[in-house]
Design a protein around this motif. Structure first.
Motif, mmCIF file in Angstrom:
data_model
loop_
_atom_site.group_PDB
_atom_site.id
_atom_site.type_symbol
_atom_site.label_atom_id
_atom_site.label_comp_id
_atom_site.label_asym_id
_atom_site.label_seq_id
_atom_site.Cartn_x
_atom_site.Cartn_y
_atom_site.Cartn_z
ATOM 1 N N ASP A 145 30.504 8.845 30.809
ATOM 2 C CA ASP A 145 29.673 8.657 29.618
ATOM 3 C C ASP A 145 30.440 8.988 28.342
ATOM 4 O O ASP A 145 29.946 8.734 27.238
ATOM 5 C CB ASP A 145 28.421 9.543 29.689
ATOM 6 C CG ASP A 145 27.507 9.158 30.838
ATOM 7 O OD1 ASP A 145 26.842 10.067 31.379
ATOM 8 O OD2 ASP A 145 27.466 7.960 31.204
ATOM 9 N N VAL A 197 32.430 14.327 27.576
ATOM 10 C CA VAL A 197 31.826 15.032 28.715
ATOM 11 C C VAL A 197 32.948 15.647 29.540
ATOM 12 O O VAL A 197 33.867 14.943 29.985
ATOM 13 C CB VAL A 197 30.988 14.080 29.577
ATOM 14 C CG1 VAL A 197 30.343 14.848 30.732
ATOM 15 C CG2 VAL A 197 29.913 13.412 28.734
ATOM 16 N N LEU A 223 24.602 13.988 32.423
ATOM 17 C CA LEU A 223 25.810 13.373 31.892
ATOM 18 C C LEU A 223 26.936 13.326 32.923
ATOM 19 O O LEU A 223 27.113 14.253 33.718
ATOM 20 C CB LEU A 223 26.272 14.128 30.645
ATOM 21 C CG LEU A 223 25.425 13.900 29.394
ATOM 22 C CD1 LEU A 223 25.800 14.880 28.299
ATOM 23 C CD2 LEU A 223 25.567 12.469 28.902
ATOM 24 N N MET A 229 20.238 11.368 26.596
ATOM 25 C CA MET A 229 21.130 11.125 27.717
ATOM 26 C C MET A 229 21.055 12.331 28.653
ATOM 27 O O MET A 229 21.291 13.463 28.214
ATOM 28 C CB MET A 229 22.558 10.924 27.205
ATOM 29 C CG MET A 229 22.625 9.910 26.057
ATOM 30 S SD MET A 229 24.089 10.044 25.042
ATOM 31 C CE MET A 229 25.293 9.398 26.161
ATOM 32 N N THR A 243 22.448 17.559 29.191
ATOM 33 C CA THR A 243 21.769 16.507 28.447
ATOM 34 C C THR A 243 22.282 16.472 27.014
ATOM 35 O O THR A 243 22.817 17.472 26.510
ATOM 36 C CB THR A 243 20.250 16.730 28.427
ATOM 37 O OG1 THR A 243 19.981 17.978 27.775
ATOM 38 C CG2 THR A 243 19.686 16.770 29.832
#
Lengths: 118, 112
Positions: free
Chosen positions: A85, A117, A81, A78, A18
């Motif tokens: 992203d 990410v 992930l 968020m 996150t």
């Protein structure tokens, strides 16, 4: 003059983790907007808040949520992930409800948070 | 969904030349903004136009909003290497929708 502040400026996360991005609007601005900009793409609108209430919603995934606090700063949360992203996330702020008074919907952008990410 | 067609996508010119970037739509916008964006940074506001037919000047940059508020142009006179960058137009419908619709941008390169 004070500008929009975003933190962190850079963030690296693993898949399924996150992330929380923060935005501090220009003083006295009561409307914040979140945009996502992929490599070589134009910014895409995610969501906006006026006076702590969601005012508009764009292409924001269900895995993302956002809110605006009493001091008008905003956070974009968020979760889960994904590689896709990875992008630049911009916050913008404006004074007043967009369209309510001509010229008050000009949006001023922050420097962005680069999310990677892995 | 409102769309903004921005052209040209790429533009490479010699220092001292003039250029015009266009932003067109079939939709009416309550306001239109022009931004300049450097790589990895946030868009920096250049100008906002709100009235049909409005012309605004910012040093060597001239911005025009179409009479019907569906199109806009950015004209740069005597371009300089410092003008190199990505120029974005963005429109707001203002009709209960607060999001900006961006054009795809014009990547300008001014060669000394």
């Amino acid at each position: 003059a004070a500008g929009v502040i975003q933190s962190p400026r850079h963030l690296i996360k693993e898949k399924r983790e996150t992330a929380t991005l923060k935005c501090y609007p220009i003083p006295r601005h009561d409307t914040v907007y979140w945009y996502q900009q992929g490599p070589g793409q134009d910014p895409q609108f995610l969501i906006s808040f006026y006076e702590k209430m969601q005012s508009d919603k764009g292409s924001i995934p269900d895995r993302f949520s956002a809110q605006q606090f009493s001091d008008y700063h905003s956070e974009l949360n968020m979760s889960s992930l994904e590689l896709g992203d990875s992008a630049l996330y911009f916050c913008a702020s404006s004074l007043g409800l967009a369209g309510a008074v001509v010229g008050t919907d000009t949006q001023y952008f922050g420097p962005g948070t680069r999310l990677t990410v892995l | 969904t409102q769309l903004l067609e921005q052209s040209p996508q790429f533009l490479s010119i010699q220092e001292g030349e003039n250029l015009t970037v266009y932003c067109n739509s079939s939709s009416v916008f309550s306001s239109l903004q022009w931004y300049r964006q450097e790589p990895g940074e946030g868009p920096v506001l250049l100008v906002t136009v709100v009235t049909g037919g409005e012309v605004k000047k910012l040093k060597r940059l001239t911005f025009q909003f179409g009479d019907a508020r569906k199109d806009s142009s950015l004209h740069i006179t005597a371009a300089q290497p410092g003008d190199t960058g990505l120029y974005l137009c963005a429109g707001s419908s203002g009709a209960g929708s607060y999001q900006l619709t961006f054009g795809k941008g014009t990547k300008l390169s001014v060669i000394p």
